[in-house]
Write an enzyme that holds these catalytic residues in place. Structure first.
Site, PDB file in Angstrom:
ATOM      1  N   ASN A  10      42.941  45.728  36.062  1.00  8.21           N
ATOM      2  CA  ASN A  10      42.292  44.470  36.453  1.00  8.21           C
ATOM      3  C   ASN A  10      42.590  44.223  37.930  1.00  8.21           C
ATOM      4  OD1 ASN A  10      41.331  41.883  36.731  1.00  8.21           O
ATOM      5  ND2 ASN A  10      42.901  40.919  35.441  1.00  8.21           N
ATOM      6  N   TRP A  11      41.606  44.483  38.747  1.00  7.43           N
ATOM      7  CA  TRP A  11      41.817  44.398  40.205  1.00  7.43           C
ATOM      8  C   TRP A  11      41.789  42.963  40.721  1.00  7.43           C
ATOM      9  CZ3 TRP A  11      38.399  48.957  42.509  1.00  7.43           C
ATOM     10  CH2 TRP A  11      38.941  50.170  42.069  1.00  7.43           C
ATOM     11  N   LYS A  12      41.392  42.042  39.865  1.00  8.22           N
ATOM     12  CA  LYS A  12      41.315  40.624  40.264  1.00  8.22           C
ATOM     13  C   LYS A  12      40.514  40.479  41.573  1.00  8.22           C
ATOM     14  CE  LYS A  12      45.488  39.830  37.663  1.00  8.22           C
ATOM     15  NZ  LYS A  12      46.687  39.064  37.449  1.00  8.22           N
ATOM     16  N   HIS A  97      40.739  35.387  30.579  1.00 12.55           N
ATOM     17  CA  HIS A  97      41.995  35.656  31.301  1.00 12.55           C
ATOM     18  C   HIS A  97      42.647  34.316  31.645  1.00 12.55           C
ATOM     19  CE1 HIS A  97      44.802  36.885  34.401  1.00 12.55           C
ATOM     20  NE2 HIS A  97      44.702  38.115  33.921  1.00 12.55           N
ATOM     21  N   GLU A  99      43.934  33.280  34.194  1.00 13.57           N
ATOM     22  CA  GLU A  99      43.552  32.744  35.504  1.00 13.57           C
ATOM     23  C   GLU A  99      42.198  32.037  35.440  1.00 13.57           C
ATOM     24  OE1 GLU A  99      44.231  36.374  37.717  1.00 13.57           O
ATOM     25  OE2 GLU A  99      46.370  36.177  37.282  1.00 13.57           O
ATOM     26  N   GLU A 167      48.862  38.480  26.862  1.00 13.36           N
ATOM     27  CA  GLU A 167      49.337  38.354  28.239  1.00 13.36           C
ATOM     28  C   GLU A 167      50.119  37.055  28.390  1.00 13.36           C
ATOM     29  OE1 GLU A 167      47.051  40.921  31.198  1.00 13.36           O
ATOM     30  OE2 GLU A 167      46.127  38.960  31.194  1.00 13.36           O
ATOM     31  N   GLY A 173      52.141  38.878  37.028  1.00  8.38           N
ATOM     32  CA  GLY A 173      52.375  38.898  38.469  1.00  8.38           C
ATOM     33  C   GLY A 173      53.767  38.469  38.893  1.00  8.38           C
ATOM     34  N   SER A 213      52.936  42.251  34.234  1.00  9.22           N
ATOM     35  CA  SER A 213      53.927  43.062  34.961  1.00  9.22           C
ATOM     36  C   SER A 213      54.193  44.423  34.314  1.00  9.22           C
ATOM     37  CB  SER A 213      55.230  42.282  35.146  1.00  9.22           C
ATOM     38  OG  SER A 213      55.004  41.118  35.931  1.00  9.22           O
ATOM     39  N   GLY A 234      47.525  44.573  36.163  1.00 11.26           N
ATOM     40  CA  GLY A 234      47.058  43.895  37.373  1.00 11.26           C
ATOM     41  C   GLY A 234      47.569  44.612  38.606  1.00 11.26           C
ATOM     42  N   GLY A 235      48.635  44.093  39.188  1.00 10.34           N
ATOM     43  CA  GLY A 235      49.170  44.586  40.459  1.00 10.34           C
ATOM     44  C   GLY A 235      49.308  46.099  40.539  1.00 10.34           C
TER      45      GLY A 235
HETATM   46  P1  PGA Z   1      50.013  41.894  36.466  1.00 13.25           P
HETATM   47  O1  PGA Z   1      48.648  41.221  35.934  1.00 13.25           O
HETATM   48  O2  PGA Z   1      50.049  43.309  35.920  1.00 13.25           O
HETATM   49  O3  PGA Z   1      49.913  41.866  37.960  1.00 13.25           O
HETATM   50  O4  PGA Z   1      51.141  41.071  35.943  1.00 13.25           O
HETATM   51  C1  PGA Z   1      48.198  41.435  34.636  1.00 13.25           C
HETATM   52  C2  PGA Z   1      46.942  40.647  34.364  1.00 13.25           C
HETATM   53  O5  PGA Z   1      46.822  39.500  34.851  1.00 13.25           O
HETATM   54  O6  PGA Z   1      46.037  41.123  33.676  1.00 13.25           O
END
Ligand code: PGA
Length: 254
Positions: A10-12, A97, A99, A167, A173, A213, A234-235
């Site tokens: 997930n590149w956001k 998600h 977010e 999640e 993050g 994470s 994500g990251g």
């Molecule tokens: P993260 O994000 O791996 O940076 O914690 C995961 C996500 O939000 O899907």
């Protein structure tokens, strides 16, 4: 039931340029030569889908989207429809998600988006997870309510087609990954909620991913002992090396 693991990057809201998106997807597609084990998908932002798609066509890496409109075509300024995503070559769609939920997306909207995605033969990856953990375990009811909202609207056949991504928001993050024990406990809890709402066979068919994470050093353990069928990353998905290492550490436990 064991599924082939599914790992979605997930590149956001990254990267800034399509040139960077092309370079990152090409690097991942080149390194991920293995056919189908595990299943891999990349979720760039909408604007980069068309740039990334050609880089994945000769690989086994699929294209994913980070969201989908609950609307069909028409007067919906700023929206991107399921039909448009399908046409762009998208296979998986992340829905709900945290977010996006933080921007006001309700369970009702999540359900409508899931139904829209399924109608267009996209696989929804529905995110659930608590803000924080409390000693009394109230966070279980929070996650249960998110799953029940889905279960009330979907048939068993529809439910089996989607993936759930557990999640925990406190893990996203932050570098505070959930422990293997926490993840395993939640996997069993989700299975029991689905068993109660549907039946055992349906519950065991729903793929459960973990996100929050996920890094090269914890992926193998989370998958093997945490009972996860893959990850939403994500990251660490923004660095080809890290993402590939996560994939490699996962597949040996398939
Ligand atoms: P993260 O994000 O791996 O940076 O914690 C995961 C996500 O939000 O899907």
């Amino acid at each position: 039931m064991s599924h082939t693991p599914l790992i979605i990057g997930n590149w956001k809201l990254n990267p800034n340029t399509s040139a960077e998106a092309i370079a990152l997807s090409a690097a991942i597609a080149k390194k991920h030569k293995q056919e189908n084990v595990p299943l891999i998908a990349l979720a760039p932002s909408f604007i980069h889908l068309a740039a990334v798609a050609p880089k994945l066509t000769k690989s086994s890496v699929a294209l994913a989207a980070q969201d989908v409109s609950l609307h069909g075509p028409g007067a919906q300024t700023g929206e991107v429809s399921a039909a448009q995503l399908k046409d762009a070559g998208v296979t998986y769609v992340i829905v709900g998600h945290s977010e996006r939920r933080a921007m006001g997306e309700s369970d009702e909207t999540v359900v409508a988006k899931v139904l829209m995605a399924l109608k267009h033969k996209l696989t929804p990856v529905v995110c659930v997870g608590e803000h924080e953990r409390d000693e009394q375990g109230n966070f279980f009811s929070y996650v249960e309510a998110q799953i029940v909202a889905l279960a009330e609207a979907l048939t068993p056949a529809q439910m089996k087609k989607l993936a759930l991504a557990y999640e925990p928001i406190w893990a996203i993050g932050t570098g505070n990954t959930a422990t293997v024990e926490d993840v395993k406990e939640m996997q069993l809890f989700i299975e029991s909620v689905l068993t109660k709402r549907f039946d055992r066979a349906t519950a065991r068919k729903v793929r459960v991913l973990y996100g929050g994470s996920v890094k090269p050093h914890n992926a193998a353990e989370l998958q093997a002992d945490g009972g996860m069928n893959g990850f939403l990353v994500g990251g660490a998905s923004l660095k080809a090396e890290d993402f590939i290492t996560i994939i490699e550490h996962t597949k040996y436990h398939a």
